[in-house]
Design an enzyme around this catalytic site. Structure first.
Site, mmCIF file in Angstrom:
data_model
loop_
_atom_site.group_PDB
_atom_site.id
_atom_site.type_symbol
_atom_site.label_atom_id
_atom_site.label_comp_id
_atom_site.label_asym_id
_atom_site.label_seq_id
_atom_site.Cartn_x
_atom_site.Cartn_y
_atom_site.Cartn_z
ATOM 1 N N LYS A 1 24.473 3.587 -18.703
ATOM 2 C CA LYS A 1 23.691 2.905 -19.742
ATOM 3 C C LYS A 1 22.817 3.888 -20.521
ATOM 4 O O LYS A 1 22.550 3.707 -21.700
ATOM 5 C CB LYS A 1 22.821 1.822 -19.105
ATOM 6 C CG LYS A 1 23.600 0.604 -18.641
ATOM 7 C CD LYS A 1 22.714 -0.434 -18.023
ATOM 8 C CE LYS A 1 22.427 -0.133 -16.571
ATOM 9 N NZ LYS A 1 21.771 -1.278 -15.871
ATOM 10 N N ARG A 2 22.386 4.942 -19.840
ATOM 11 C CA ARG A 2 21.467 5.890 -20.471
ATOM 12 C C ARG A 2 22.120 6.692 -21.595
ATOM 13 O O ARG A 2 21.450 7.106 -22.527
ATOM 14 C CB ARG A 2 20.909 6.842 -19.410
ATOM 15 C CG ARG A 2 19.917 6.157 -18.480
ATOM 16 C CD ARG A 2 19.494 7.055 -17.357
ATOM 17 N NE ARG A 2 18.648 6.342 -16.408
ATOM 18 C CZ ARG A 2 18.501 6.692 -15.140
ATOM 19 N NH1 ARG A 2 19.144 7.725 -14.669
ATOM 20 N NH2 ARG A 2 17.704 6.006 -14.348
#
Length: 507
Positions: free
Chosen positions: A264-265
């Site tokens: 997600k980062r």
């Protein structure tokens, strides 16, 4: 392996949307459970209050439903081990943390953040890394360095503390992973992990181990990032005197450009989606589309995901869910990380589109035509679909590749159109109009037209391009002579005359 006792769980944290790696973990747990007639459980591991995101749980449930890998038990589905939220199991964890304290497997640590930061700086200045372990704990502020009276006074005075697991040094801990084989860890290299935080909340390590035991989990299938925690979890099982489940750590999914794992980062820096379904960022107007919204079929998405780290052992790549369940085995999961390729995902979607989703394409085109008040016969519509479906990967692309069978092109490819705006082009188009007008309607077929146009016109390359531009508006598409036959004599000539008029206006 007994079919009756296989119980696996998918235990995401509600800290945002699931990405490819997370939903693949859920899929492999689901396939393994179904293969062995077992139970697939959904548990929400929400001990990290700081990272909690309000709409994550609904997202998780909707994603599993879209992927058709719904749990048998757990959050949203009920079951005998309620509650399935870690945040609601505090009283259970307290019972077991007390047992560890009583047996001497855990201890109170009163070190403040400031104390520990000071230690880290001291070690860093000496070129070392500080670890709260068996070598250092005896010099720190914890119950191992106190008398019972001193500890009692500390607790009674409400000093802030955490509870740490007491690692026994000097052991070569032998472990087995169903994917990676035998692993040996020297306990001298392990630190005393926090089991209970200063706010009284159990850490993942403690809660996860207790929940897996109480929920009778037989196999723990999770991402490779949890491999370093395996030793602590096994030591916790041993400390409690419980049977240890089988462990299997799944390979990472890497970005094809080699720039680390998909997470997600780093979602913003990727040129492909990593979320199964749309994610609405809380308290903002930001909406990130997922595979569902981009037009991927759930069957294609799951099929692609299943092969992202697992090999069925046969040359085929297209499998139904039933076939995936039948073929799935942990033994054929790869040890090494796997690269994700969006082109392959598109390929899977195209295969399902062509082989299983033509009716959906038909319905989509019917709706497009209905909105334009265009009435077309079913046979004609199906013929258009069969002619163009090989050119698309998604249902919504069909109009772009077939519109010219139903309506005039509303514009022409600019670069080519500007080049041909001259009297010679008008002359060439007029010749084509005469030629097509003189062709009897029964002979207006792709075979006859190809013979007629290629044999009687000297500058056939340019005239064929002109005809395609007139009929389609661009210089790509299916076989030109099939388009002529499909549109028919009158419509074809009408479109050629329209292009001629536009060119005349330009010059």
């Amino acid at each position: 392996m007994s079919r009756d006792f296989v119980r696996v769980r998918f235990a995401p944290s509600p800290t945002g949307p699931l990405h490819l790696g997370g939903i693949r973990t859920a899929l492999y747990n689901y396939l393994f459970a179904k293969k062995h007639g077992g139970t697939f459980i959904l548990r929400i591991e929400d001990t990290d209050k700081k990272r909690f995101v309000s709409n994550s749980e609904l997202y998780i449930l909707e994603t599993l439903k879209w992927c058709q890998i719904e749990p048998d038990e757990g959050v949203g589905y009920g079951g005998p081990h309620f509650p399935y939220y870690q945040s609601k199991r505090w009283n259970i964890y307290r019972i077991y943390i007390n047992k560890l304290l009583e047996k001497g497997y855990a201890y109170y640590a009163f070190d403040t953040d400031k104390d520990l930061d000071k230690k880290r700086k001291e070690y860093s200045n000496r070129g070392l890394t500080f670890s709260y372990n068996s070598k250092n704990r005896i010099t720190l502020n914890n119950s191992l360095t106190m008398t019972r009276e001193e500890l009692h006074t500390k607790l009674k005075s409400c000093y802030s503390y955490v509870i740490r697991f007491k690692i026994k040094p000097g052991e070569k801990l032998k472990m087995h992973d169903l994917i990676r084989g035998n692993i040996i860890v020297d306990t001298d290299h392990l630190d005393d992990k926090v089991l209970l935080k200063s706010d009284g909340v159990a850490t993942y390590h403690l809660a996860n181990t207790i929940d897996d035991h109480l929920m009778k989990i037989t196999h723990v299938l999770r991402g490779e990032e949890w491999l370093p925690s395996m030793s602590l979890h096994i030591l916790l099982y041993r400390a409690f005197g419980w049977n240890i489940p089988y462990f299997a750590h799944l390979p990472l999914i890497l970005n094809k450009n080699g720039k680390g794992k998909i997470s997600k980062r780093n979602a913003d820096g990727l040129d492909f989606p990593i979320f199964p379904i749309q994610w609405e960022v809380p308290d903002s107007h930001i909406i990130i589309p997922g595979y569902r919204e981009l037009g991927y079929f759930p069957e294609a998405f799951v099929n692609m995901l299943a092969l992202l780290g697992w090999n069925p052992g046969i040359k085929r790549e297209i499998f139904s869910m039933k076939e995936l369940i039948h073929l799935f085995s942990l033994e054929r999961i790869k040890k090494s990380s796997i690269y994700f390729d969006i082109k392959k995902a598109n390929w899977f979607n195209k295969k399902y589109l062509i082989n299983e989703k033509k009716k959906e394409v038909f319905t989509f085109l019917c709706e497009k035509l209905r909105k334009r008040s265009i009435d077309i016969g079913k046979d004609y519509l199906w013929k258009v679909i069969h002619l163009t479906i090989d050119r698309i990967h998604f249902i919504h692309e069909i109009w772009e590749h077939s519109f010219y069978f139903f309506i005039y092109p509303d514009s022409y490819e600019a670069n080519f159109f500007n080049k041909i705006c001259n009297r010679n082009t008008v002359y060439q188009l007029e010749k084509a109009i005469v030629l097509l007008s003189d062709t009897a309607s029964p002979l207006f077929t792709s075979v006859n037209l190809k013979s007629l146009l290629t044999e009687t016109i000297k500058e056939k390359k340019i005239i064929l391009k002109l005809l395609r531009l007139a009929l389609v508006g661009i210089l790509i598409g299916i076989d030109l002579f099939i388009i002529l036959e499909m549109l028919g004599k009158e419509e074809s000539i009408r479109r050629i005359k329209k292009l001629r008029s536009n060119i005349k206006e330009k010059i």
